[in-house]
Design a protein around this motif. Structure first.
Motif, short mmCIF file in Angstrom:
data_model
loop_
_atom_site.label_atom_id
_atom_site.label_comp_id
_atom_site.label_asym_id
_atom_site.label_seq_id
_atom_site.Cartn_x
_atom_site.Cartn_y
_atom_site.Cartn_z
N ILE A 129 15.52 -18.16 31.66
CA ILE A 129 14.40 -17.54 32.37
C ILE A 129 13.11 -18.08 31.75
O ILE A 129 12.98 -18.17 30.53
CB ILE A 129 14.47 -16.01 32.26
CG1 ILE A 129 15.67 -15.48 33.08
CG2 ILE A 129 13.18 -15.36 32.72
CD1 ILE A 129 15.89 -13.99 32.94
N GLU A 130 12.15 -18.43 32.60
CA GLU A 130 10.90 -19.02 32.13
C GLU A 130 9.72 -18.15 32.57
O GLU A 130 9.13 -18.37 33.62
CB GLU A 130 10.75 -20.44 32.69
CG GLU A 130 11.88 -21.38 32.28
CD GLU A 130 11.74 -22.76 32.88
OE1 GLU A 130 10.62 -23.11 33.33
OE2 GLU A 130 12.73 -23.50 32.89
N PRO A 131 9.36 -17.14 31.77
CA PRO A 131 8.18 -16.33 32.12
C PRO A 131 6.92 -17.19 32.16
O PRO A 131 6.72 -18.07 31.31
CB PRO A 131 8.11 -15.29 31.00
CG PRO A 131 9.49 -15.27 30.40
CD PRO A 131 10.00 -16.66 30.53
N ARG A 132 6.08 -16.96 33.13
CA ARG A 132 4.82 -17.69 33.22
C ARG A 132 3.86 -17.17 32.15
O ARG A 132 3.91 -16.02 31.73
CB ARG A 132 4.21 -17.51 34.60
CG ARG A 132 4.95 -18.21 35.73
CD ARG A 132 5.19 -19.65 35.43
NE ARG A 132 5.47 -20.45 36.62
CZ ARG A 132 6.32 -21.47 36.63
NH1 ARG A 132 6.99 -21.79 35.54
NH2 ARG A 132 6.50 -22.19 37.73
N PHE A 133 2.95 -18.05 31.72
CA PHE A 133 1.97 -17.69 30.71
C PHE A 133 0.80 -16.98 31.39
O PHE A 133 -0.27 -17.55 31.58
CB PHE A 133 1.48 -18.93 29.97
CG PHE A 133 2.55 -19.63 29.18
CD1 PHE A 133 3.62 -18.93 28.68
CD2 PHE A 133 2.49 -21.00 28.95
CE1 PHE A 133 4.61 -19.55 27.95
CE2 PHE A 133 3.47 -21.64 28.22
CZ PHE A 133 4.54 -20.92 27.71
N PHE A 134 1.02 -15.72 31.73
CA PHE A 134 0.03 -14.93 32.45
C PHE A 134 -0.30 -13.66 31.68
O PHE A 134 0.60 -12.90 31.34
CB PHE A 134 0.56 -14.59 33.84
CG PHE A 134 -0.26 -13.57 34.58
CD1 PHE A 134 -1.62 -13.76 34.75
CD2 PHE A 134 0.32 -12.42 35.08
CE1 PHE A 134 -2.39 -12.81 35.41
CE2 PHE A 134 -0.43 -11.47 35.75
CZ PHE A 134 -1.79 -11.66 35.92
N ASP A 135 -1.58 -13.46 31.41
CA ASP A 135 -2.07 -12.30 30.66
C ASP A 135 -1.28 -12.14 29.36
O ASP A 135 -0.86 -11.05 28.99
CB ASP A 135 -1.99 -11.03 31.51
CG ASP A 135 -2.85 -9.90 30.94
OD1 ASP A 135 -3.83 -10.20 30.23
OD2 ASP A 135 -2.54 -8.72 31.21
N ILE A 136 -1.11 -13.26 28.67
CA ILE A 136 -0.35 -13.29 27.43
C ILE A 136 -1.31 -13.22 26.23
O ILE A 136 -2.29 -13.95 26.17
CB ILE A 136 0.50 -14.58 27.35
CG1 ILE A 136 1.64 -14.52 28.36
CG2 ILE A 136 1.04 -14.81 25.96
CD1 ILE A 136 2.73 -13.55 28.00
N ASP A 137 -1.02 -12.32 25.30
CA ASP A 137 -1.79 -12.26 24.06
C ASP A 137 -1.41 -13.44 23.16
O ASP A 137 -2.27 -14.10 22.59
CB ASP A 137 -1.53 -10.95 23.34
CG ASP A 137 -2.26 -10.87 22.01
OD1 ASP A 137 -3.50 -10.74 22.02
OD2 ASP A 137 -1.60 -10.97 20.95
N ARG A 138 -0.10 -13.71 23.07
CA ARG A 138 0.37 -14.81 22.23
C ARG A 138 1.84 -15.10 22.55
O ARG A 138 2.55 -14.28 23.13
CB ARG A 138 0.24 -14.48 20.74
CG ARG A 138 1.12 -13.33 20.29
CD ARG A 138 0.80 -12.86 18.90
NE ARG A 138 1.70 -11.78 18.47
CZ ARG A 138 1.53 -10.50 18.77
NH1 ARG A 138 0.49 -10.12 19.49
NH2 ARG A 138 2.39 -9.59 18.34
N VAL A 139 2.26 -16.28 22.16
CA VAL A 139 3.67 -16.65 22.17
C VAL A 139 4.08 -16.91 20.73
O VAL A 139 3.42 -17.68 20.01
CB VAL A 139 3.93 -17.91 23.02
CG1 VAL A 139 5.39 -18.34 22.92
CG2 VAL A 139 3.56 -17.65 24.48
#
Length: 774
Positions: A129-139
């Motif tokens: 599964i590849e979550p999109r980088f949307f409203d992300i604080d950090r990875v």
């Protein structure tokens, strides 16, 4: 919707802003990004493991759009296609860390969306599964086995997508719009809006955001004569929704329900035929997909005084429907079974040729559902005045169901037999044929139902010999039950199959670490940890279709199951900050012994895959991450990793894994990757401005253990991204170029049946973006 309209829409939104976001000059010190790698927020410099933490702002600035981009900027991460998928479609790739690469069995890297585990197994029809980088604080990228705190599917490491939380104090409204054009292809655009509303001051807040994106294509579909049928077929559109509520009824209790939804529509895969002119695909059947993810969760944090209680209740559902072009193997395989008149049979050569040329599709309907619950208790952070001990204990339960429905029609097959005056059920024409084996021209039908139940107890205990030296002992006890029920039918399934299998596994995965804070700015550590993966049952491989491939591997039938595998990892590292935190240097070395490694065996003629154990392996290497601010406004960074991942014996050969000999490089693992980046913030005409540039290198790798496969040797490649921006009154405006030098190296080239496919980086794209915040 074109790019101009998208930008105008964002400008209108920005015109109503009060306080506008812009890229401001950075302070002299390098930003410290707190992490939750050990289930509590802390400074990564004090954690005894190799961690990369990338903020959402940094991801956006460096044009990191998805997991494949992430693998080029974070040390010792790689990706490869799920077996036979061509490596070219969203949702079909597997992610590896530190050379722990496998397209078989359970995942080797755990994927978390906040506190929600969204890890799925490596089945042949889909990848991570590849979550999109949307409203992300950090990875957060945690390298090395994380079995103690994250379970059995984190042998190589864990990737955590940590979203922004609702703010109980400040109202906020942000927009971001982007438009670009791909060389030789079509336009790309993206727009999102995120709002934060404190509903009750200091008690209740809502954060909600929506996003829509479109990635243009650059591959054209052609017919047998080379005529273009469709342009830019590999376009992708996606939409995301994230909503979360934070409720703090008392100072000690916080409840955070949230939901994330994404839908990714791909019109086709990004593979092209290497035998044709550049970026053309000759196919009779298009290969679209729709990948939908729904992930609601509720997290409760309760300060009980001496301890903190956390409850994480989560659910996710993935529906992944896709079509593969089966013409090259379904139709061709059927034609090879016909008894030719040249050999005394009944089928004229014209009939055999007509059957081989028919279009065929593989319709795959995949669904994964999981419910999970985790409870954990954690002591207060270390305080030498209170106790030399800190600890964390927890329990975890999950139930995952995976359903796969497959249908492989060969369009027009019944009518074609009739045109030549034959009955498709004539056993003298088609050996073993029986009436009803091609319902609605369907040559194969399969239904597969996996069930996995897990329960575990885990904990970590820290003892501080002194305020600067402490030891960590952790362990997880896991018990799991897995089942596979499958039904196969129609002609290409041979005699058919209706069977079930069940396996039960138990594992104890300890971890030991020693940390020494030499001084407040320098930490050294060492750790030893075990990783584990469950074994399982194999999907039935029809001998009618796959007989030649199986014989080439030295076996007569696909193995019914595969065994668990495990590893031990040994790591030594240091984390240092110099010059008042204007220079940071993190580095480590590691050595991993991997036993009974699971690998996928792809059968190229019939396009089936089974799992087998390919003996033992070792991986060893190092990573480094350096950041510096030598001058006001200038930030420099360099990171990289090297890994040598090889099989250490010949056991895999006995299990039918071609090429599984001692010294063979594990598939999908580049021997190095590295990235450099420079950002300069300055003032121009009394306006904040910046310029940024970055280059990434990825080393050579092996796409297959089998030296005879076209994807055995994958070349090294590099890419570069640049951007510049300035604030004009109410608007933060950026120009960027991605893959600036238009690197067109064929980085993967698997063979699917008789077709050799190519996969490259997306061509150079030029674009603009507009951001606001108020």
């Amino acid at each position: 919707m074109d790019i101009r309209r998208t930008i105008i829409a964002a400008a209108v939104l920005a015109a109503f802003s009060g306080q506008v976001w812009a890229q401001q000059p950075s302070p002299d010190e390098i930003e410290v990004v707190k992490v939750t790698a050990q289930k509590r927020q802390e400074d990564p410099a004090k954690v005894a493991m190799s961690i990369s933490a990338i903020t959402g702002t940094q991801l956006q600035a460096e044009q990191v759009r998805d997991i494949t981009d992430l693998t080029r900027v974070v040390p010792n991460i790689s990706f490869t296609a799920a077996s036979g998928n061509g490596g070219a479609g969203p949702g079909t790739s597997n992610v590896e860390i530190r050379g722990i690469s496998s397209t078989a069995g359970a995942a080797t890297v755990g994927i978390y969306l906040g506190d929600t585990p969204v890890t799925v197994g490596n089945v042949y029809t889909m990848g991570n599964i590849e979550p999109r980088f949307f409203d992300i604080d950090r990875v957060e990228v945690l390298r090395g086995p994380q079995a103690t705190l994250y379970g059995a599917s984190s042998m190589g490491g864990t990737i955590k997508f940590v979203p922004n939380e609702p703010d109980l104090k400040e109202r906020e409204f942000t927009t971001y719009t982007e438009g670009s054009n791909t060389k030789g292809g079509s336009a790309n655009y993206a727009a999102n809006v995120v709002a934060n509303f404190p509903l009750i001051a200091d008690e209740l807040a809502l954060r909600i955001g929506v996003q829509a994106q479109h990635t243009g294509g650059y591959i054209d579909q052609v017919d047998g004569a080379g005529n273009v049928i469709a342009n830019n077929i590999n376009q992708i559109s996606d939409q995301e929704l994230r909503a979360s509520l934070k409720w703090r009824p008392t100072r000690a209790l916080t409840v955070t329900p949230s939901v994330y939804y994404q839908r990714i529509d791909a019109r086709d895969i990004a593979a092209f035929n290497l035998e044709l002119p550049a970026y053309q695909a000759q196919k009779q059947v298009r290969e679209p997909s729709v990948d939908k993810l729904l992930a609601p969760s509720v997290t409760v944090n309760w300060d009980l005084g001496a301890v903190d209680l956390t409850s994480a209740t989560s659910y996710f559902q993935r529906k992944f429907d896709r079509t593969q072009n089966g013409s090259a193997y379904n139709s061709y395989s059927l034609s090879t079974f016909l008894t030719s008149t040249d050999d005394g049979g009944k089928a004229p050569p014209a009939l055999i040729e007509a059957i081989a040329g028919l279009p065929s599709a593989v319709y795959l309907n995949n669904q994964v559902r999981q419910v999970s619950q985790e409870f954990r208790l954690a002591s207060r952070p270390y305080d030498e005045k209170v106790s030399p001990w800190t600890w964390l204990v927890g329990t975890y339960f999950s139930r995952q169901h995976t359903n796969i429905i497959e249908n492989d029609p060969i369009f027009g097959v019944t009518e074609t037999f009739q045109q030549f005056g034959f009955d498709i059920a004539d056993p003298d024409l088609l050996p073993d044929a029986r009436p009803g084996q091609f319902p609605n021209d369907n040559s194969f039908a399969g239904a597969f139902h996996y069930r996995e139940k897990q329960g575990s107890l885990f904990g970590e205990l820290n003892y501080y010999f002194t305020p600067t030296v402490h030891a960590t002992v952790g362990a997880r006890y896991l018990k799991a039950n897995t089942t596979l029920e499958q039904r196969n039918g129609n002609y290409l399934a041979g005699a058919g199959n209706n069977s079930g299998a069940e396996t039960t596994s138990k594992a104890f995965t300890p971890k030991y670490a020693l940390t020494w804070e030499v001084d407040p700015s320098n930490t050294v550590y060492t750790s030893v940890a075990k990783g584990f993966r469950l074994g399982g049952a194999n999907i039935y491989v029809p001998p009618t279709t796959c007989g030649p491939d199986l014989e080439a591997n030295g076996i007569t039938a696909g193995p019914p199951s595969y065994s668990p595998d495990s590893l031990w990892s040994y790591e030594v590292g240091s984390k240092s900050r110099f010059l008042n935190n204007r220079l940071t240097v993190n580095a480590d070395v590691f050595y991993v012994k991997w036993k009974n490694i699971q690998q996928g065996v792809y059968l190229p003629t019939c396009a089936y895959t089974y799992n087998a154990n390919a003996g033992d392996a070792t991986t060893k290497g190092f990573e480094f991450d350096i950041k510096a601010k030598p001058l006001p406004g200038l930030t420099l960074s360099a990171s990289g990793g090297y890994v040598k991942a090889e099989l250490s014996n010949d056991v895999g050969i006995d299990n039918g894994v071609v090429g599984a000999v001692a010294g063979a490089r594990i598939q999908g693992v580049p021997n190095y990757n590295a990235a450099v980046n420079a950002t300069y913030n300055f003032s121009a005409w009394e306006r904040p401005a910046f310029v940024m540039g970055g280059v990434q290198w990825v080393g050579s790798s092996k796409g297959s253990l089998d030296p005879s496969q076209t994807d055995h040797d994958r070349p090294a490649y590099h890419t570069a991204n640049f951007s510049a921006g300035m604030t004009f009154g109410a608007y933060a405006f950026t120009l960027f170029v991605k893959n600036a030098f238009d690197t067109d190296t064929i980085i993967q080239h698997p063979q699917v049946a008789s077709i050799v496919q190519g996969y490259r980086l997306a061509p150079r794209s030029l674009g603009v973006s507009l951001a606001t915040k108020f």
